[in-house]
Write an enzyme that holds these catalytic residues in place. Sequence first.
Site, mmCIF file in Angstrom:
data_model
loop_
_atom_site.group_PDB
_atom_site.id
_atom_site.type_symbol
_atom_site.label_atom_id
_atom_site.label_comp_id
_atom_site.label_asym_id
_atom_site.label_seq_id
_atom_site.Cartn_x
_atom_site.Cartn_y
_atom_site.Cartn_z
ATOM 1 C CE LYS A 171 -7.442 -38.249 14.135
ATOM 2 N NZ LYS A 171 -7.037 -37.289 15.686
ATOM 3 N NE ARG A 213 -9.576 -44.021 21.006
ATOM 4 C CZ ARG A 213 -9.391 -45.142 19.740
ATOM 5 N NH1 ARG A 213 -8.614 -44.385 18.815
ATOM 6 N NH2 ARG A 213 -10.189 -45.613 19.499
ATOM 7 N NE ARG A 266 -2.689 -44.786 18.936
ATOM 8 C CZ ARG A 266 -3.077 -43.617 18.090
ATOM 9 N NH1 ARG A 266 -4.321 -43.446 17.596
ATOM 10 N NH2 ARG A 266 -2.284 -42.904 18.199
ATOM 11 C CD GLU A 310 -8.651 -37.703 21.604
ATOM 12 O OE1 GLU A 310 -7.426 -37.443 21.010
ATOM 13 O OE2 GLU A 310 -9.237 -38.689 21.240
ATOM 14 C CG PHE A 327 -14.972 -41.034 20.557
ATOM 15 C CD1 PHE A 327 -14.956 -41.947 20.016
ATOM 16 C CD2 PHE A 327 -13.743 -39.988 20.683
ATOM 17 C CE1 PHE A 327 -13.231 -42.480 20.234
ATOM 18 C CE2 PHE A 327 -13.008 -40.229 20.639
ATOM 19 C CZ PHE A 327 -12.143 -41.605 20.231
ATOM 20 C CE LYS A 343 -5.252 -41.362 10.791
ATOM 21 N NZ LYS A 343 -4.628 -41.574 12.348
#
Length: 603
Positions: A257, A262, A281, A309, A350, A461
């Site tokens: 993480k 983001r 985001r 990210e 990702f 997470k």
Amino acid sequence: MALFREVADLAETLAAEPGRLKKRAAIAKAIAAVHAAAPESDDAGLFALYLSGTPFAEADPRKLNAGGALLTKALLSVSGATSAALHAAYKRHGDLGAAAFDLLHDREQGSRIRDQALALDEVATAFAAMVTAKTTAARAALVEGLLRRATPLEAKYLLKLMSGDMRIGVKQSLVEEAIAVAAEAPVAEVRNAVMLEADLASALRRAFAGTLAEARMRLFHPLGFMLASPVDSPEEAAERFANKQNAASVEAFLEDKYDGMRAQVHCGDAEQPGRVTIYSRNREDVTESFPDLAEAFAQVREPLIFDGEILGWDIKAGRALPFAVLGQRIGRKRVSNEWRQQVPVVFIAFDLMYAGGELLLNLPLGERRNRLEAAAERLVEKLRSPLTVDERKSAAQTAMFMQPDGEGVERMILSPARLVQSAEDIERAYADARARANEGVMLKAAASEYQPGRRGLAWVKLKRELATLDVVVTGAELGHGKRAGILSDYTFAVRSADSELLNVGKAYSGLTDAEIAEMSAWMMEHTLEDQGYFRTVEPLMVLEVAFNNIMRSNRHASGFALRFPRIIRIRTDKPVSEIDTVERVEEIYQSQVDKPVENATSH
């Protein structure tokens, strides 16, 4: 010709109606009536758009550029009210639109221009003019023009619409359902068209025309981001993804993480070669803050949408820089060579959301991961850009004369992912991630579809830091000593179950002097109510705050107070709709080993 009065009347009715199905039925009936009256016009589309609380379609990048200060000044000018009267009205309602209704209700009716009722297309024309207005005075004049023609109720909802906060209990998803009812179309098809084209009005037209199936994905409008739910331990994470046939086996991908920003990258449109757009985001276009990334992705020649990210990157060490370092670049309109060298950035990919002319959201994560790896392999030599550029050239020229394949800084890195085996495996991976200066680990169900805007249990997470909350600033007061005259003490809130903002604390430490000065200037510009020492501000600025513990308290509307709160960072990457909730505060409170023992009659 549809009138804005119809939007305002229905909005007022919906605000007082608690039933979701009754709301949907009322919206559907109104949309059907507006469409039937003028099926060839844009009226029904504008009606749906305004009722959902947005002046423009999501795919439309235009902004009204009308902050709280401008709207307040226009209201004072039109109403003739004093600042004290406005402050009192705002204090009663906590809403500028509702305050406007009070101030204008007793205004002499003769002061309103009565030659023609305010039509929806006239509102749309005024909004378009506000976008292109070159001065604040010109925008204010347009707002005043609308308010002078409006009834008190119309003014109430014009201001709510322009400020982006209708507060009538209607989300876009409910309007989508109502469109489906009105047009007798499948709601799944309406929602799919909205997602593909990011245009509620267009989806409405398609629904009535029977062409929803013809909607096609367009690049360069942000899709919703899939979100992760927090877990507190490796054991809890492993239990979430345990194989039903073999409890000792876990069926999930594990990744680090990252403590970055983001982002979603759109690139490779054949009709617009070299165009790249990067969305945060909260769906804002942040491309200009990261020209080095845009230059790299401009080399792509196939339409793709990546999820990932943005990280500040230590090129020599091959690891992430702290978010505080990356934060210095966020929001910059011009990124010089000095900044490119001081804070290099990379995009950690990702997920792959779009490729080969199709959305991949309904594919299982394992398949999306395979396609992501294949795309990364094809592009590995292209996704590079130099550390510095000739600042005399435009971004387009820079991209055109990019260095040959294999040269420059690698700008996209594939997030390492592997299938996790057990809670012990997660524990080791967490320790390794922390050693790499990352926040923790993510676990994602191998079979999970990508659900835009959803925070479900398919992704979780694990972070085991001191608990923090994402909150929104609702007010600020003047500091003391060296901070005299500067707004530096921030009151902040979390969300209730029905999205009401409830204050939970106040903090004044954690920011640098430069950040405090910028925050103070921003809050002066976004003041809703000036009480002298304290200002109520537009609830737009999101902060991450840490604290020692949580106490029950009647001092704040949330029923809780944070003990020794301190600001960790300004969350420019997070929209207000994603701040933490009162329920989350309760969870943290209950998890405290030193919380007071509560009896059956306590709160």
